[in-house]
Structures are given as C-alpha cells and as structure tokens.
Design a protein around this motif. Structure first.
Motif, PDB file in Angstrom:
ATOM      1  N   PHE A 571       0.864  -1.176   0.000  1.00 38.28           N
ATOM      2  CA  PHE A 571       0.000   0.000   0.000  1.00 38.28           C
ATOM      3  C   PHE A 571       0.899   1.223   0.000  1.00 38.28           C
ATOM      4  N   LYS A 572       0.705   2.084  -0.983  1.00 38.68           N
ATOM      5  CA  LYS A 572       1.566   3.257  -1.136  1.00 38.68           C
ATOM      6  C   LYS A 572       0.712   4.509  -1.211  1.00 38.68           C
ATOM      7  N   THR A 573       1.148   5.528  -0.510  1.00 41.28           N
ATOM      8  CA  THR A 573       0.488   6.820  -0.593  1.00 41.28           C
ATOM      9  C   THR A 573       1.520   7.893  -0.928  1.00 41.28           C
ATOM     10  N   GLU A 574       1.126   8.838  -1.764  1.00 40.95           N
ATOM     11  CA  GLU A 574       2.000   9.923  -2.202  1.00 40.95           C
ATOM     12  C   GLU A 574       1.236  11.233  -2.135  1.00 40.95           C
ATOM     13  N   LEU A 575       1.973  12.290  -1.856  1.00 44.47           N
ATOM     14  CA  LEU A 575       1.374  13.615  -1.746  1.00 44.47           C
ATOM     15  C   LEU A 575       2.347  14.627  -2.314  1.00 44.47           C
ATOM     16  N   SER A 576       1.851  15.534  -3.151  1.00 42.30           N
ATOM     17  CA  SER A 576       2.711  16.592  -3.697  1.00 42.30           C
ATOM     18  C   SER A 576       1.945  17.909  -3.700  1.00 42.30           C
ATOM     19  N   TYR A 577       2.666  18.977  -3.353  1.00 38.22           N
ATOM     20  CA  TYR A 577       2.045  20.295  -3.298  1.00 38.22           C
ATOM     21  C   TYR A 577       3.088  21.341  -3.661  1.00 38.22           C
ATOM     22  N   VAL A 578       2.657  22.353  -4.411  1.00 37.73           N
ATOM     23  CA  VAL A 578       3.539  23.455  -4.772  1.00 37.73           C
ATOM     24  C   VAL A 578       2.747  24.761  -4.670  1.00 37.73           C
ATOM     25  N   TYR A 579       3.411  25.764  -4.119  1.00 39.54           N
ATOM     26  CA  TYR A 579       2.826  27.099  -4.016  1.00 39.54           C
ATOM     27  C   TYR A 579       3.786  28.076  -4.679  1.00 39.54           C
ATOM     28  N   ALA A 580       3.283  28.835  -5.646  1.00 40.47           N
ATOM     29  CA  ALA A 580       4.127  29.790  -6.376  1.00 40.47           C
ATOM     30  C   ALA A 580       3.514  31.180  -6.279  1.00 40.47           C
ATOM     31  N   LYS A 581       4.387  32.191  -6.220  1.00 36.92           N
ATOM     32  CA  LYS A 581       3.898  33.553  -6.007  1.00 36.92           C
ATOM     33  C   LYS A 581       4.602  34.538  -6.934  1.00 36.92           C
ATOM     34  N   ASN A 582       3.800  35.273  -7.687  1.00 36.40           N
ATOM     35  CA  ASN A 582       4.259  36.420  -8.459  1.00 36.40           C
ATOM     36  C   ASN A 582       4.039  37.650  -7.582  1.00 36.40           C
ATOM     37  N   GLN A 583       5.094  38.092  -6.908  1.00 36.90           N
ATOM     38  CA  GLN A 583       4.946  39.191  -5.957  1.00 36.90           C
ATOM     39  C   GLN A 583       4.757  40.534  -6.650  1.00 36.90           C
ATOM     40  N   ASP A 584       5.189  40.653  -7.904  1.00 37.22           N
ATOM     41  CA  ASP A 584       4.993  41.901  -8.638  1.00 37.22           C
ATOM     42  C   ASP A 584       3.510  42.175  -8.884  1.00 37.22           C
ATOM     43  N   LEU A 585       2.749  41.117  -9.244  1.00 33.20           N
ATOM     44  CA  LEU A 585       1.331  41.273  -9.551  1.00 33.20           C
ATOM     45  C   LEU A 585       0.440  40.737  -8.435  1.00 33.20           C
ATOM     46  N   ASP A 586       1.038  40.255  -7.357  1.00 26.05           N
ATOM     47  CA  ASP A 586       0.302  39.733  -6.212  1.00 26.05           C
ATOM     48  C   ASP A 586      -0.687  38.639  -6.635  1.00 26.05           C
ATOM     49  N   GLU A 587      -0.176  37.668  -7.359  1.00 26.42           N
ATOM     50  CA  GLU A 587      -0.976  36.521  -7.776  1.00 26.42           C
ATOM     51  C   GLU A 587      -0.056  35.319  -7.942  1.00 26.42           C
ATOM     52  N   ASN A 622      -5.777  29.290  -6.279  1.00 28.33           N
ATOM     53  CA  ASN A 622      -4.610  30.176  -6.292  1.00 28.33           C
ATOM     54  C   ASN A 622      -4.141  30.287  -7.739  1.00 28.33           C
ATOM     55  N   ILE A 623      -4.660  31.248  -8.473  1.00 31.60           N
ATOM     56  CA  ILE A 623      -4.494  31.286  -9.922  1.00 31.60           C
ATOM     57  C   ILE A 623      -3.813  32.577 -10.375  1.00 31.60           C
ATOM     58  N   ALA A 624      -3.362  32.551 -11.642  1.00 31.67           N
ATOM     59  CA  ALA A 624      -2.771  33.731 -12.279  1.00 31.67           C
ATOM     60  C   ALA A 624      -3.837  34.368 -13.166  1.00 31.67           C
ATOM     61  N   ASN A 625      -4.510  35.384 -12.650  1.00 32.46           N
ATOM     62  CA  ASN A 625      -5.568  36.036 -13.423  1.00 32.46           C
ATOM     63  C   ASN A 625      -5.029  36.674 -14.696  1.00 32.46           C
ATOM     64  N   SER A 626      -3.810  37.198 -14.641  1.00 31.50           N
ATOM     65  CA  SER A 626      -3.244  37.850 -15.819  1.00 31.50           C
ATOM     66  C   SER A 626      -2.951  36.855 -16.936  1.00 31.50           C
ATOM     67  N   PHE A 627      -2.932  35.575 -16.605  1.00 31.05           N
ATOM     68  CA  PHE A 627      -2.675  34.534 -17.592  1.00 31.05           C
ATOM     69  C   PHE A 627      -3.964  33.937 -18.141  1.00 31.05           C
ATOM     70  N   GLY A 628      -5.101  34.468 -17.679  1.00 35.51           N
ATOM     71  CA  GLY A 628      -6.386  33.957 -18.151  1.00 35.51           C
ATOM     72  C   GLY A 628      -6.797  32.665 -17.481  1.00 35.51           C
ATOM     73  N   GLU A 629      -6.208  32.352 -16.327  1.00 34.64           N
ATOM     74  CA  GLU A 629      -6.548  31.097 -15.654  1.00 34.64           C
ATOM     75  C   GLU A 629      -7.900  31.193 -14.957  1.00 34.64           C
ATOM     76  N   GLN A 630      -8.530  30.028 -14.786  1.00 42.27           N
ATOM     77  CA  GLN A 630      -9.778  29.922 -14.062  1.00 42.27           C
ATOM     78  C   GLN A 630      -9.589  28.968 -12.889  1.00 42.27           C
ATOM     79  N   SER A 631     -10.343  29.211 -11.811  1.00 49.97           N
ATOM     80  CA  SER A 631     -10.305  28.278 -10.688  1.00 49.97           C
ATOM     81  C   SER A 631     -10.828  26.918 -11.135  1.00 49.97           C
TER      82      SER A 631
END
Length: 698
Positions: A571-587, A622-631
């Motif tokens: 039995f194997k379990t895996e978890l991955s998470y990444v958080y990225a921040k564009n501080q110039d545009l606050d997104e 947690n999306i990049a609105n300037s990139f046209g992303e949607q939740s």
C-alpha cells in the motif's frame, strides 16, 4: 473484453516454469553515459528518482508524457490527446531539461507546442524515466527546474542472441489501437535494435458523454546499431523517424495536418583509459521537425483560411572526461553545445470582411512565424563527488554558458519596436553544492543548493503578435530579456524499516521540501503601449509582452510512504504540493498545479499483478488572473489494472480508468479554442475507459 478476462483468470491459475536468464557475458559491457539515475545512493545525483515498469502499465500512452502522470510531483499540460507536456513542481517547457539517452534533444517547431519532444519518441521504447528534481547537476546541459531523462532500451546490457517482442493494445473510449514491434540482436562486438510503432486514437468522451476533438494517428520507427571495437570502447549510432497525421488539438486554434521528425545520434565511450583518467564520453546529434497546421476544420475557416508551415533544426553534442585524480574523488569535466534554428510562415487567405460578406477577390497575407531565428548555447562544466567520511558525500559543480541569439528576417513592426536588433551574447553561470548523509543503511538524508540559469527561449524572444497561451491575447517577444535564475534549496529524506515475524514486511518512506527564489522570472503581461495586429476590433484588444519579474518564489513538498504486507501486497500513498507567487502582480505564477494525493493498493507475484489507484486532486483557486486562468474544482479518480504472464513469453493485461465515469478537468488543461459548439472552457479529461493489452516476447 469479457473473453480476455476469462483468459486472464483461467491462465493465472496455471503454473508456467520461468527459465533462469543465461549469463552469457564473459565481461561487463562498456555502457554509454545514458544513465543519470540507477537507484544507487552513492553515485546518483542528489534528490533524484527513477521509474521503470513499462510492461505493467497496460493503459495505452498517448505519448511519452503519459508516463509521467503517476510520478509524484508531475502533472500534465494537455491541449488534446497528442500535444501533452510534462510539468514538474510548476516548472515546464524549457524550464525543464527534457532529453533522452543522456543528452539528445528534439525541439518543437510549432509556437503552440503541438509537437513537443514527447511526441517524437515511442512510449514503448522508453525503458525508464529518470528525474533530477532541481538544478543539482549540470553535466547534461543548462538546468533550471530539473532534468528529465528518457532512457530507451539499453541493448548492450542484455544477454547475447536474438530477442524481440510485439504488442497490441486497445481502448474503448475513442476506439484506440496501438501496436509496437521490436527486434534486437546482441553479439560479442556488435548489437542492433529495430523498433516500429503505430497508434490510432479517435475522439474520446468525457464523463458526461461529450465528445472531445482529440483524434490522431502516428507512425514511428527507429534503428540503433552498436559496435565494440575493443574491450573498453563502444560506438553507437541511432536513427528514428516519427510521423503524425490528422491531429486534432481541442485546446488550440488550429490542427496538425502533418508532423514529421527525424533524429540522428552518435555516441562514443572509451573506458578504463588510465589510473588518473577513467573514461571519455562523446555524443553528437541532429534532429529536424517539419510541421504543417491548418484551420480547415474550424469555424474560422469560413472567414479566413490559414496554413502554417514551420520547421525546427536542432544540432548538439557533448564531450566529457571522467577523472580520478585521487582514489576517492570522482571529477567530471566537459564541453557541450546546443543550437536551435526555426523558420516558417503562416499564409492567410481572407475570404470575408468583418460583416461576414464574401470578398470578390480574397486577400492573401503572409506572416513570419519565427522570423528565421536562432539560439546557440556553448557550455563548459565541472563537477566533483568526494566522500568527506564514510557516511557523508559531497557533490559540487559549476557551469558556464555562452548564449547567442539572433533573428535573420524580422518583421517591420518588430524592427520598429526593437530598432537595435543584432546578435546578442549572454554569459550565464550556474553552481550547485549538495550533501548526502547515509546515517545508516536504512536512512539517507540529502541537502542541496542549486543556482540554475535559463536564457529566454525563442518564443519569449521573437514571437510577434501570435496567440500562444491559454488566453486569447496576442503575444510579443522581447529579445532583451534577462536570463531566469532559480536559487533552489532542498532538504530530503529516504528511509526504510524491515519487520521480522509480522504480517507487515517492510515500510519505505520519504519526503522532500524545497524553496526557490526566482530572479528575472519570465512572464507575459499586458503592455498598453502595444496595439493588436490581427483582428484589432475583437476582444481582447490588449497585447501581452514578455517581461522579467522582480520578485517571485516557489515552495512545496513531496511525501511518500509504502507498506509491504503479507509478502505480495503493498500500500503506497503519495502527496505533492507546490505554491508559487508572483509578488509583482500579487498573484500565483501561471500553470501552478493543485495539491495531488495518490493511494495505491498493489498485489504482485512473478506471474500475476494487480493495482487499484485512487487519485485525489484538490481544487485550485490560487491562480494567475493575468494569464487567463480559471479556478478548478477538485476531483477524485479510481483506476484498476490487472496483468498476468500465463506463459514464459506472453504478457496480457486489462485496465479500467476512471471507473466511476467522473467528469473533470485538470487545472493545467488548455481551453477549447475555435471549436464549434464549445466556448472557452477547459478541456475535460476522458470518462470511463477500458483497455486491453497483449505482448509476446522472445
């Protein structure tokens, strides 16, 4: 499908004697430097991993990128069924150093990446996938976010004689058919390997029964010949071609009519030269991609016919010396070079005016796609491994790259925007230092720092008013972009525990946490000083220009645990998470995947194996609105696989993917573009899909 189930369960009860492999090798073969990761703690690059189980996958891969979707930390960027790119820890495209066999590259010709490197190698050829998780080695080219090495079959390591296999696969969702044949010969001094593959995928349906335009056909073949003139030398020549036809890209504005590529590579290895100089390795390669795309099947064809014919030529090579100046020190020095040139035009035949009225004489326009651009990279590297003690291993490395970029046929408006265009030269310096501490035979600790530098790619430099992103904006390149810098810190741990006399046999577990500080991170942002070039009255009327960010960072982690019990179960379990921040545009930075959790229950014996997988993907807000992303909403998918080897040479398998027919789309999926009956909404992934696989090998 029912008959195949009966066959599998019936034959799995019979016993088939498996003969032991014959040890016909009188001496160890000279092995080319194709392997970055071998599962060896003392020699592997720090914070690396590999995966190898091609014959037990069962589900048919659309292209090589499908091999990544079960590897912790990876996600897929999907534009349809064919143009799929891997993303690792929110790094993608040229941020990842994707290659095969330790250095060979195939660069895409299409600005929308309809033809990434993953489409030019047959998935069945890949023996394993190797990953270095950050800029922790520079022996295989400039590295920003990590290295992905696709290792094809290593014929010289197999026992002597003739070997081969042929397999067939099929899927009901899209009526897919795949086939692959391989024949190889291994002799004392000579070996040869021949591959042929064919894939035919139709449009699939999502969980709601909606048909997604995603069909394609591809044909591939490859030839590899190796020769050992002496006991310590090897020469290997490889050639492969790939042909894609009638490819539908649901998430792009055009479809591929033809995609043709060829790759020629030559490798040389001289081993055991002297006490001080251990080995010399060399590689040269050339790859060519010709790509034709049209909008013939799109609604826009009624207004304007568009045909783009583009091509990309990639040439490269490397020379490396492995030294032993003192007993325990492994020192690698080398030079490498990489050159990519692209040409091609888009021809538009405007048949109607803005009101939809037919023009008496259609108007023809020719647009420069790549402006005949070229980027050359000349690099030098040094890397050393030295044990500071019996338990502590130090690895340090440095790399210098001289990058030259130019455009030979710039459009008039591009020259007006950048009047001082000339050949540009950049000087990039990358460094790394890492420690491996083997606290015991059951516990490994890793600590690494890497400074990876990536110069802007050709799209970011020279694209001129083309729509190339997830959003409908026109993009304009910037030939004066600064090189991206990734200062990455990472701490990792791997451990295992054995249990004697219990139902639980073994526990493997590990984790890694990382933090990246970005300098000059390249993103496209709206530039009010630019005017839209094509269809200027259609929304959006703004234009994006590639620029460097002042402040950005990324952090995240991966965790895994695997428990073996009752001898044959895990039995194997895996978890991955990444958080990225564009501080110039606050997104967020664009194309950042959500939290992914994976649970696997497996049963495996020599003659039979089965696996149930539940993958839960969280929502991504947690999306990049300037990139046209949607939740994106979260979702869970259950997959089942079953395989058996009823006879010594025969392997069969069946699988059911998304068995509950979930309707979902991954956050990294592109949106429908220029498709009848679809708005700009993300592409849904396939609904329930049943697969069957059979292979005969000798």
């Amino acid at each position: 499908m029912a008959k195949l189930y009966v066959l599998l369960f019936g034959t799995s009860m019979s016993y088939a004697q498996v003969s032991n492999a014959q040890d016909t090798l009188s001496k160890a073969p000279v092995q080319l430097d194709e392997v970055l990761v071998e599962g060896k703690r003392k020699t592997d690059p720090v914070l690396s991993s590999f995966k190898s189980e091609p014959e037990k996958k069962i589900v048919q891969s659309k292209n090589v990128a499908d091999l990544f979707k079960d590897i912790n930390g990876f996600n897929l960027i999907k534009r349809g069924n064919y143009a799929i790119d891997p993303s690792f820890r929110a790094s993608q495209y040229e941020q990842l150093n994707v290659q095969f066999n330790g250095g060979t590259k195939v660069m895409h010709a299409c600005p929308n990446r309809m033809d990434p490197i993953t489409t030019h190698v047959t998935p069945e050829e890949i023996e394993r996938v190797e990953v270095v998780k950050g800029p922790y080695t520079f022996r295989y080219g400039p590295t920003f976010g990590g290295i992905v090495n696709l290792v094809t079959q290593e014929v010289e390591k197999q026992e002597k004689g003739y070997h081969g296999k042929v397999n067939f696969g099929g899927e009901n969702n899209g009526n897919a058919i795949t086939s692959f044949a391989n024949l190889k010969y291994v002799g004392e001094q000579f070996d040869a390997n021949l591959n042929f593959g064919f894939r035919d995928f139709g449009n699939y349906e999502d969980g709601d029964g909606n048909e997604v335009p995603s069909s394609f056909k591809s044909t591939d073949y490859g030839v590899q010949v190796g020769y050992n003139p002496t006991e310590n030398q090897r020469i290997q020549v490889g050639f492969r071609q790939s042909f894609g036809r009638d490819v539908l890209h649901a998430g792009l504005s055009m479809d591929t009519e033809e995609d043709n590529s060829n790759v020629l590579s030559v490798d040389y290895k001289l081993d055991n030269i002297s006490d001080g100089l251990k080995a010399l390795s060399a590689k040269v390669y050339r790859s060519k991609v010709d790509h034709i795309m049209t909008n013939e099947l799109r609604p826009s064809f009624m207004m304007t016919e568009a045909v783009s014919e583009v091509d990309a030529l990639t040439v490269g090579g490397r020379v490396e010396l492995e030294w032993r100046p003192i007993v325990d020190l492994k020192l690698y020095t080398g030079l490498d070079a990489f050159s990519i040139g692209r040409t091609g035009n888009r021809t538009r035949l405007v048949k109607r005016n803005m009101n939809g009225d037919l023009l008496p004489n259609p108007m023809e326009f020719v647009d420069e796609v790549w402006q005949d651009s070229q980027i050359d990279d000349y690099g030098a590297f040094v890397e050393g491994k030295y044990p500071l003690s019996k338990k502590l291993l130090l690895n340090v490395g440095a790399r210098y790259d001289m990058v030259l970029s130019k455009t030979d046929a710039p459009a008039d408006d591009f020259v007006a925007e950048y009047p001082d265009l000339d050949t540009r030269t950049e000087h990039n310096f990358s460094t790394t230092a890492s420690f491996k501490y083997m606290a015991s035979s059951k516990l490994l600790l890793e600590l690494a720092y890497g400074r990876g530098v990536r110069s802007a790619n050709m799209i970011e430099r020279f694209i001129n008013h083309f729509t190339i992103g997830q959003d409908p904006y026109e993009y304009v390149g910037n030939p004066y972009l600064g090189a991206e810098v990734n200062n990455q810190f990472e701490l990792g741990m791997k451990a295992n525990t054995n249990f004697e006399g219990y139902a639980f046999n073994r526990l493997d577990y590990g984790a890694s946490v990382y933090y990246s500080i970005y300098d000059n991170y390249i993103v496209p942002v709206i530039d009010p000083s630019l005017d839209k070039k094509y269809m200027p009255m259609a929304e959006p009327i703004e234009v994006k220009r590639f620029t460097n960010l002042d402040k950005a960072y990324k952090t995240g982690f991966e965790v895994f645990g695997e428990l073996a019990f009752l001898e044959d179960f895990t039995f194997k379990t895996e978890l991955s998470y990444v958080y990225a921040k564009n501080q110039d545009l606050d997104e967020s930075l664009p194309l950042t995947p959500p939290l992914v959790s994976r649970f696997n229950l497996s049963f495996e014996r020599e003659m039979i194996w089965a696996r149930a997988t539940y993958t839960f993907t969280s929502e991504q807000s947690n999306i990049a609105n300037s990139f046209g992303e949607q939740s994106t909403d979260g979702y869970g998918v259950v997959d089942l696989r079953f395989g058996a080897k009823p006879f010594e040479h025969l392997t069969v398998g069946v699988a059911a993917s998304n068995i509950f027919d979930e309707t979902y789309n991954n956050h990294l999926n592109f949106s429908f573009v220029n498709q009848a009956d679809y708005g700009r909404v993300p592409i849904n992934d396939p609904g329930r899909n049943l697969s069957a696989f059979i292979q005969y090998g000798f």
